[in-house]
Design a protein around this motif. Sequence first.
Motif, PDB file in Angstrom:
ATOM      1  N   HIS A  37       0.849  -1.190   0.000  1.00 36.70           N
ATOM      2  CA  HIS A  37       0.000   0.000   0.000  1.00 36.70           C
ATOM      3  C   HIS A  37       0.886   1.241   0.000  1.00 36.70           C
ATOM      4  N   THR A  38       0.514   2.226  -0.788  1.00 31.65           N
ATOM      5  CA  THR A  38       1.276   3.470  -0.858  1.00 31.65           C
ATOM      6  C   THR A  38       0.677   4.493   0.091  1.00 31.65           C
ATOM      7  N   ARG A  39       1.544   5.102   0.883  1.00 27.86           N
ATOM      8  CA  ARG A  39       1.154   6.198   1.754  1.00 27.86           C
ATOM      9  C   ARG A  39       2.175   7.309   1.588  1.00 27.86           C
ATOM     10  N   LYS A  40       1.711   8.523   1.562  1.00 33.74           N
ATOM     11  CA  LYS A  40       2.587   9.679   1.413  1.00 33.74           C
ATOM     12  C   LYS A  40       3.020  10.160   2.784  1.00 33.74           C
ATOM     13  N   VAL A  41       4.318  10.415   2.928  1.00 30.43           N
ATOM     14  CA  VAL A  41       4.889  10.872   4.188  1.00 30.43           C
ATOM     15  C   VAL A  41       5.858  11.998   3.893  1.00 30.43           C
ATOM     16  N   SER A  42       5.855  13.031   4.703  1.00 29.22           N
ATOM     17  CA  SER A  42       6.833  14.107   4.590  1.00 29.22           C
ATOM     18  C   SER A  42       7.907  13.894   5.646  1.00 29.22           C
ATOM     19  N   SER A  63      16.277   4.645  -6.016  1.00 30.06           N
ATOM     20  CA  SER A  63      15.377   5.781  -5.815  1.00 30.06           C
ATOM     21  C   SER A  63      15.284   6.030  -4.311  1.00 30.06           C
ATOM     22  N   LYS A  64      14.830   7.196  -3.942  1.00 29.79           N
ATOM     23  CA  LYS A  64      14.652   7.497  -2.524  1.00 29.79           C
ATOM     24  C   LYS A  64      13.658   6.515  -1.905  1.00 29.79           C
ATOM     25  N   SER A  65      12.613   6.195  -2.639  1.00 35.88           N
ATOM     26  CA  SER A  65      11.614   5.249  -2.139  1.00 35.88           C
ATOM     27  C   SER A  65      12.217   3.865  -1.918  1.00 35.88           C
ATOM     28  N   ARG A  69      12.289   2.183   1.692  1.00 38.66           N
ATOM     29  CA  ARG A  69      11.589   0.906   1.839  1.00 38.66           C
ATOM     30  C   ARG A  69      12.526  -0.148   2.415  1.00 38.66           C
TER      31      ARG A  69
END
Length: 84
Positions: A37-42, A63-65, A69
Amino acid sequence: MSHDEIKLSIPKREGQISALFSRGGPREGAGRRGIGHTRKVSVTLPPDAWEQFEHYCAEHRLSKSELLRELLLERFAPQNREDA
């Protein structure tokens, strides 16, 4: 390309825009399978930490993701890692 070769489609999911050409087009279930599941976080970091983070990602071709992860799974779900 003439205008009669393009069809407009009503999106099935919020935020998705589709332009259909005379052949092919988006299909339900097509594309890369999700891994979760994708969730956006700052995240707030000092500038030097961002610089190191971005340098590490570029140097390791991640990538940063991908890096985040990997670090989060290592900490919170070690049983899900392939090398564990």
